[in-house]
Design a protein around this motif. Structure first.
Motif, PDB file in Angstrom:
ATOM      1  N   GLY A 195       0.827  -1.180   0.048  1.00  0.00           N
ATOM      2  CA  GLY A 195      -0.047   0.030   0.024  1.00  0.00           C
ATOM      3  C   GLY A 195       0.821   1.344  -0.145  1.00  0.00           C
ATOM      4  N   SER A 196       2.001   1.177   0.836  1.00  0.00           N
ATOM      5  CA  SER A 196       2.859   2.332   0.665  1.00  0.00           C
ATOM      6  C   SER A 196       3.544   2.475  -0.349  1.00  0.00           C
ATOM      7  CB  SER A 196       3.810   2.297   1.996  1.00  0.00           C
ATOM      8  OG  SER A 196       4.648   3.253   2.112  1.00  0.00           O
ATOM      9  N   VAL A 197       4.090   1.610  -1.157  1.00  0.00           N
ATOM     10  CA  VAL A 197       4.654   1.740  -2.343  1.00  0.00           C
ATOM     11  C   VAL A 197       3.703   2.227  -3.473  1.00  0.00           C
ATOM     12  CG1 VAL A 197       5.874   0.565  -4.189  1.00  0.00           C
ATOM     13  CG2 VAL A 197       6.281   0.017  -1.630  1.00  0.00           C
ATOM     14  N   LEU A 198       2.290   1.488  -3.486  1.00  0.00           N
ATOM     15  CA  LEU A 198       1.602   1.952  -4.442  1.00  0.00           C
ATOM     16  C   LEU A 198       1.121   3.568  -4.402  1.00  0.00           C
ATOM     17  CD1 LEU A 198      -1.113  -0.814  -4.698  1.00  0.00           C
ATOM     18  CD2 LEU A 198       0.484   0.103  -6.743  1.00  0.00           C
ATOM     19  N   LYS A 199       1.028   4.131  -2.921  1.00  0.00           N
ATOM     20  CA  LYS A 199       0.687   5.271  -2.822  1.00  0.00           C
ATOM     21  C   LYS A 199       1.698   6.370  -3.255  1.00  0.00           C
ATOM     22  CE  LYS A 199       0.737   6.702   1.590  1.00  0.00           C
ATOM     23  NZ  LYS A 199       0.577   6.780   2.821  1.00  0.00           N
ATOM     24  N   SER A 200       2.888   5.775  -2.940  1.00  0.00           N
ATOM     25  CA  SER A 200       4.106   6.809  -3.457  1.00  0.00           C
ATOM     26  C   SER A 200       4.213   6.803  -4.939  1.00  0.00           C
ATOM     27  CB  SER A 200       5.313   6.356  -2.774  1.00  0.00           C
ATOM     28  OG  SER A 200       5.816   5.253  -3.116  1.00  0.00           O
ATOM     29  N   ALA A 201       3.896   5.510  -5.637  1.00  0.00           N
ATOM     30  CA  ALA A 201       4.197   5.472  -6.821  1.00  0.00           C
ATOM     31  C   ALA A 201       3.110   5.940  -7.882  1.00  0.00           C
ATOM     32  CB  ALA A 201       4.059   3.937  -7.385  1.00  0.00           C
ATOM     33  N   ILE A 202       1.856   6.437  -6.972  1.00  0.00           N
ATOM     34  CA  ILE A 202       0.807   7.179  -7.889  1.00  0.00           C
ATOM     35  C   ILE A 202       1.301   8.624  -8.160  1.00  0.00           C
ATOM     36  CG2 ILE A 202      -1.155   8.422  -7.318  1.00  0.00           C
ATOM     37  CD1 ILE A 202      -1.681   5.468  -7.860  1.00  0.00           C
ATOM     38  N   TYR A 203       2.179   9.168  -7.431  1.00  0.00           N
ATOM     39  CA  TYR A 203       2.635  10.494  -7.905  1.00  0.00           C
ATOM     40  C   TYR A 203       3.486  10.547  -9.275  1.00  0.00           C
ATOM     41  CZ  TYR A 203       2.343  11.477  -2.884  1.00  0.00           C
ATOM     42  OH  TYR A 203       1.749  11.555  -1.675  1.00  0.00           O
ATOM     43  N   PHE A 204       4.150   9.192  -9.688  1.00  0.00           N
ATOM     44  CA  PHE A 204       4.595   9.191 -10.941  1.00  0.00           C
ATOM     45  C   PHE A 204       3.863   8.580 -11.905  1.00  0.00           C
ATOM     46  CE2 PHE A 204       8.079   8.219  -7.815  1.00  0.00           C
ATOM     47  CZ  PHE A 204       8.932   9.414  -8.185  1.00  0.00           C
ATOM     48  N   TYR A 205       2.621   8.037 -11.475  1.00  0.00           N
ATOM     49  CA  TYR A 205       1.428   7.675 -12.424  1.00  0.00           C
ATOM     50  C   TYR A 205       0.901   8.602 -13.154  1.00  0.00           C
ATOM     51  CZ  TYR A 205      -3.013   5.695 -13.633  1.00  0.00           C
ATOM     52  OH  TYR A 205      -4.459   5.387 -14.281  1.00  0.00           O
ATOM     53  N   PHE A 206       0.670   9.965 -12.253  1.00  0.00           N
ATOM     54  CA  PHE A 206      -0.159  11.303 -12.880  1.00  0.00           C
ATOM     55  C   PHE A 206       0.824  11.935 -14.086  1.00  0.00           C
ATOM     56  CE2 PHE A 206      -2.515  10.885  -8.866  1.00  0.00           C
ATOM     57  CZ  PHE A 206      -3.774  10.756  -9.551  1.00  0.00           C
ATOM     58  N   ILE A 207       1.954  11.590 -14.122  1.00  0.00           N
ATOM     59  CA  ILE A 207       2.757  12.420 -15.413  1.00  0.00           C
ATOM     60  C   ILE A 207       2.230  11.803 -16.733  1.00  0.00           C
ATOM     61  CG2 ILE A 207       5.116  13.003 -16.070  1.00  0.00           C
ATOM     62  CD1 ILE A 207       6.240  12.662 -13.180  1.00  0.00           C
ATOM     63  N   PRO A 208       2.326  10.696 -16.821  1.00  0.00           N
ATOM     64  CA  PRO A 208       1.801  10.246 -18.343  1.00  0.00           C
ATOM     65  C   PRO A 208       0.465  10.229 -18.497  1.00  0.00           C
ATOM     66  CG  PRO A 208       2.305   8.228 -16.727  1.00  0.00           C
ATOM     67  CD  PRO A 208       2.730   9.610 -16.168  1.00  0.00           C
ATOM     68  N   ILE A 209      -0.386  10.186 -17.250  1.00  0.00           N
ATOM     69  CA  ILE A 209      -1.857  10.598 -17.476  1.00  0.00           C
ATOM     70  C   ILE A 209      -2.078  12.065 -17.998  1.00  0.00           C
ATOM     71  CG2 ILE A 209      -3.892  10.814 -16.184  1.00  0.00           C
ATOM     72  CD1 ILE A 209      -3.330   7.976 -16.831  1.00  0.00           C
ATOM     73  N   ILE A 210      -1.517  12.941 -17.121  1.00  0.00           N
ATOM     74  CA  ILE A 210      -1.652  14.119 -17.668  1.00  0.00           C
ATOM     75  C   ILE A 210      -1.172  14.667 -19.450  1.00  0.00           C
ATOM     76  CG2 ILE A 210      -0.770  16.649 -17.312  1.00  0.00           C
ATOM     77  CD1 ILE A 210      -0.628  15.893 -14.161  1.00  0.00           C
ATOM     78  N   LEU A 211      -0.060  13.867 -19.360  1.00  0.00           N
ATOM     79  CA  LEU A 211       0.257  13.908 -20.930  1.00  0.00           C
ATOM     80  C   LEU A 211      -0.699  13.421 -21.942  1.00  0.00           C
ATOM     81  CD1 LEU A 211       4.194  13.175 -20.571  1.00  0.00           C
ATOM     82  CD2 LEU A 211       3.204  15.408 -21.115  1.00  0.00           C
ATOM     83  N   MET A 212      -1.273  12.158 -21.438  1.00  0.00           N
ATOM     84  CA  MET A 212      -2.327  11.632 -22.260  1.00  0.00           C
ATOM     85  C   MET A 212      -3.454  12.491 -22.422  1.00  0.00           C
ATOM     86  SD  MET A 212      -2.436   7.477 -21.856  1.00  0.00           S
ATOM     87  CE  MET A 212      -1.363   7.225 -20.344  1.00  0.00           C
ATOM     88  N   ILE A 213      -3.884  13.244 -21.327  1.00  0.00           N
ATOM     89  CA  ILE A 213      -5.088  14.128 -21.202  1.00  0.00           C
ATOM     90  C   ILE A 213      -4.946  15.242 -22.347  1.00  0.00           C
ATOM     91  CG2 ILE A 213      -6.147  15.655 -19.986  1.00  0.00           C
ATOM     92  CD1 ILE A 213      -6.340  13.765 -17.584  1.00  0.00           C
ATOM     93  N   PHE A 214      -3.690  15.823 -22.328  1.00  0.00           N
ATOM     94  CA  PHE A 214      -3.315  16.881 -23.215  1.00  0.00           C
ATOM     95  C   PHE A 214      -3.521  16.476 -24.593  1.00  0.00           C
ATOM     96  CE2 PHE A 214      -0.864  19.111 -19.959  1.00  0.00           C
ATOM     97  CZ  PHE A 214      -1.769  20.042 -19.567  1.00  0.00           C
ATOM     98  N   GLY A 215      -2.823  15.349 -24.953  1.00  0.00           N
ATOM     99  CA  GLY A 215      -2.973  14.607 -26.331  1.00  0.00           C
ATOM    100  C   GLY A 215      -4.316  14.199 -26.594  1.00  0.00           C
ATOM    101  N   LEU A 216      -5.123  13.911 -25.617  1.00  0.00           N
ATOM    102  CA  LEU A 216      -6.742  13.635 -26.078  1.00  0.00           C
ATOM    103  C   LEU A 216      -7.315  14.739 -26.315  1.00  0.00           C
ATOM    104  CD1 LEU A 216      -9.260  11.724 -25.513  1.00  0.00           C
ATOM    105  CD2 LEU A 216      -9.554  12.459 -23.191  1.00  0.00           C
ATOM    106  N   ILE A 217      -7.000  15.805 -25.490  1.00  0.00           N
ATOM    107  CA  ILE A 217      -7.938  17.289 -25.965  1.00  0.00           C
ATOM    108  C   ILE A 217      -7.500  17.988 -27.455  1.00  0.00           C
ATOM    109  CG2 ILE A 217      -7.963  19.588 -25.124  1.00  0.00           C
ATOM    110  CD1 ILE A 217      -7.675  18.611 -22.337  1.00  0.00           C
ATOM    111  N   VAL A 218      -6.238  17.620 -27.500  1.00  0.00           N
ATOM    112  CA  VAL A 218      -5.833  18.104 -28.689  1.00  0.00           C
ATOM    113  C   VAL A 218      -6.485  17.279 -30.071  1.00  0.00           C
ATOM    114  CG1 VAL A 218      -3.686  18.186 -30.509  1.00  0.00           C
ATOM    115  CG2 VAL A 218      -3.453  19.122 -28.196  1.00  0.00           C
TER     116      VAL A 218
END
Length: 98
Positions: free
Chosen positions: A12-35
């Motif tokens: 649980g602790s490792v997943l919680k801290s890894a979530i921070y790195f998870y949002f970087i590609p998600i944000i990039l995908m959202i920008f690509g999706l919008i375009v």
């Protein structure tokens, strides 16, 4: 300085801290999706309306895959650290003078 060996990690602790790195590609995908969506809708094509639900389904699969890999790596670390030893971390207490 103090040396500490990390023998076990909580999934649980490792997943919680890894979530921070998870949002970087998600944000990039959202920008690509919008375009891509704006371009396809401006061209009056039907795929522009289909891409948003496909993206949401992809996010669910990506999240599951990401969490599964992180959990598997954590379990492997815990197993191997028990057999061969874990990471050794050197900790310095900044409140005390040496």
């Amino acid at each position: 300085m103090k040396r500490v060996e990390v023998k076990k990690l909580a999934i649980g602790s490792v997943l919680k801290s890894a979530i921070y790195f998870y949002f970087i590609p998600i944000i990039l995908m959202i920008f690509g999706l919008i375009v891509v969506t704006i371009i396809l809708i401006a061209q009056d094509e039907a795929p522009g309306y289909v891409i948003i639900p496909a993206f949401l389904i992809g996010i669910v699969f990506y999240t599951g895959l990401y969490a599964g890999i992180i959990a598997l790596v954590t379990l492997c670390y815990n197993w191997l650290a028990g057999k061969f030893g874990g990471l050794i971390v050197t900790i310095k207490d900044v409140d005390t003078e040496e």
